[in-house]
Write a protein that holds these residues in place. Sequence first.
Motif, PDB file in Angstrom:
ATOM      1  N   ASN A 279       0.823  -1.213   0.000  1.00 52.70           N
ATOM      2  CA  ASN A 279       0.000   0.000   0.000  1.00 52.70           C
ATOM      3  C   ASN A 279       0.855   1.261   0.000  1.00 52.70           C
ATOM      4  O   ASN A 279       0.570   2.217  -0.736  1.00 52.70           O
TER       5      ASN A 279
ATOM      6  N   GLU B  97       1.110   4.032  -3.021  1.00 56.07           N
ATOM      7  CA  GLU B  97       0.626   5.388  -2.748  1.00 56.07           C
ATOM      8  C   GLU B  97       1.721   6.443  -2.787  1.00 56.07           C
ATOM      9  O   GLU B  97       1.475   7.586  -3.196  1.00 56.07           O
ATOM     10  N   THR B  98       2.937   6.083  -2.359  1.00 54.42           N
ATOM     11  CA  THR B  98       3.998   7.086  -2.221  1.00 54.42           C
ATOM     12  C   THR B  98       5.272   6.758  -2.985  1.00 54.42           C
ATOM     13  O   THR B  98       6.148   7.623  -3.102  1.00 54.42           O
TER      14      THR B  98
END
Length: 327
Positions: free
Chosen positions: A209, A213-214
């Motif tokens: 995740n 996301e980053t």
Amino acid sequence: MNLYVISGVTGMTGNELARQLTSAGHKVIVFDNFFASSIKTVEDILDREGFVFHEYDLNSPEHMALLKEEAGKEKDGCSQFIYVNCAAVVHTEHFYHVDRTFETNVLGMKSFLDQAVELGAYAYINCSTSEVYSMNSWSEKGVAEDEYLMLAHAEHSQRTSYAVGKLMTEFFMRDAVIQGKIKGCSVRFANVYSKNELYPKHIIPHILNQLRETGGVCLLENSRVNRRTFLHNEDSCAAVAALMATPEALDGTVYNVATDEEISILGLVGLCAEKLGIKDPAITFKGYRESDPERRILRTEKIRRRTGWSPRISLDEGIQMCVEEMG
């Protein structure tokens, strides 16, 4: 047709076990309270014939009375009648809080076992944990089921309360078998993961995740040195099925279920990043977890010898399955 009663069914082993059992034409009465999971893990089988789901709490006497009444009626005419306890407070954040794990992991397990005995179930499978090994979680060849346990003491780490609670369930299981009340065994799983796991409280969904996301990931300081093995939930439930199908294995003892494929946490980040097409992911470190063993390696000769089980899904294949499920 067999009848299975499964607690914690939306968890990583429970949902896949229910999926495979109903695919084989068996009936399952299952329940969960969604404390550490979601109904989404069984959405694909909610309408399947033989799958009967209830939003029940293992710690609710009222819910368990309803379950007992239903199971007692449905068991007649079934070839075998088996209870599988997959309910457990498994997120690491709860390990250090005795009250968050005791009721479900100890009292709930024991009352569920008592119900199985009272209804005359053929067997009871008790899903335990490799946390039981606590401070003796690895050796060069891995730890075996019959080795002496070395637990942290109360002044060292509250985390060990989780291990002690699960260890107590293994004594309950063995005692019931010794007394001739039921057949069964306990299973010490290593780190189980699943493509259906939605909550980033375990390391694999956390890494995937954050990377998605980053483009990077924040890890605990422990992750600089920690190494683990990771078992796909299709393999963990296959182990439960193999034990249930082997009467001589249901002797009240304990079985390690794990893979030999060890990887560092940093190597795991690299593998996940590769599957997501990310090169050189940024890794930061924040926080520290006490009493977190650097390695955890389990010997699995016992279950392999007695049932013929072995893990089939490599970590590379399993991570790819998780990435594909993320979309």
